[in-house]
Design a protein around this motif. Sequence first.
Motif, short mmCIF file in Angstrom:
data_model
loop_
_atom_site.label_atom_id
_atom_site.label_comp_id
_atom_site.label_asym_id
_atom_site.label_seq_id
_atom_site.Cartn_x
_atom_site.Cartn_y
_atom_site.Cartn_z
N GLN A 28 3.89 -10.74 5.07
CA GLN A 28 3.95 -10.11 6.48
C GLN A 28 2.86 -10.96 7.54
O GLN A 28 2.96 -10.96 8.63
CB GLN A 28 3.78 -8.69 6.58
N HIS A 75 8.24 -6.14 -0.68
CA HIS A 75 7.66 -7.25 0.16
C HIS A 75 7.34 -8.50 -0.59
O HIS A 75 7.68 -9.72 -0.18
CB HIS A 75 6.68 -6.87 1.23
N CYS A 108 8.73 -0.55 9.42
CA CYS A 108 8.01 -1.72 8.71
C CYS A 108 7.44 -2.38 9.95
O CYS A 108 8.11 -2.57 11.02
CB CYS A 108 9.02 -2.63 8.05
N LEU A 109 6.20 -2.67 9.77
CA LEU A 109 5.33 -3.67 11.07
C LEU A 109 6.23 -4.73 11.42
O LEU A 109 6.12 -5.29 12.27
CB LEU A 109 4.07 -3.88 10.94
N HIS A 144 7.61 0.24 -0.97
CA HIS A 144 7.90 -0.54 0.21
C HIS A 144 7.07 -1.71 0.17
O HIS A 144 7.53 -3.05 0.35
CB HIS A 144 7.77 0.21 1.60
N GLU A 145 5.77 -1.61 -0.14
CA GLU A 145 4.74 -2.81 -0.07
C GLU A 145 5.18 -3.78 -1.19
O GLU A 145 5.09 -5.12 -0.88
CB GLU A 145 3.38 -2.48 0.13
NI NI Z 1 6.98 -3.29 5.69
#
Ligand code: NI
Length: 168
Positions: free
Chosen positions: A52, A135, A89-90, A131-132
């Motif tokens: 990210q 990624h 999510c950012l 979630h992380e």
């Molecule tokens: Ni995320």
Amino acid sequence: MALLEIREYGKDDVLLKTCKPVKELTPRLKTLIEDMFETMYDADGVGLAAPQVGVLRRICVIDIGEGPVTLINPEVIETSGEQTGNEGCLSVPGKTGIVTRPNYAKVKALNENMEEFIVEGEELMARALLHEIDHLDGHIYTEKVEGKLYDVDTFAEEYEKDQEQAQQ
Ligand code: NI
């Protein structure tokens, strides 16, 4: 420490790539971890993964309000149960959607001293861990969203409307 640029889904393919394991925690990667925490807190997030911020390494940071957790080369070793709820999510700013995930997750990872540890959690912590870690394999939560992606600001009323419609 520095704030890093958070990459946005749909604008940056780095989010769709698979990350490489960390073999040695170099000073550069240590700084990256500090900067990831600073960037996550600044953006009011509860988790952030290295892709990210444009780095294809298996590193993520989480703080659901119970203290910072650094995960290097994390592996999910156990999950159970089920929870259905909101996720965001950012890298997908201003949006939220409903995602079903296991209610419990147990993860093996290395800490910032490259020592193995186990972290486990239920509800929000399980959701954040899964979630992380997604990624790190190029997966974004929007793939798992049930129904549509909502605007955060109008979610409550829109979701209620959609539920009423579905019942008719
Ligand atoms: Ni995320």
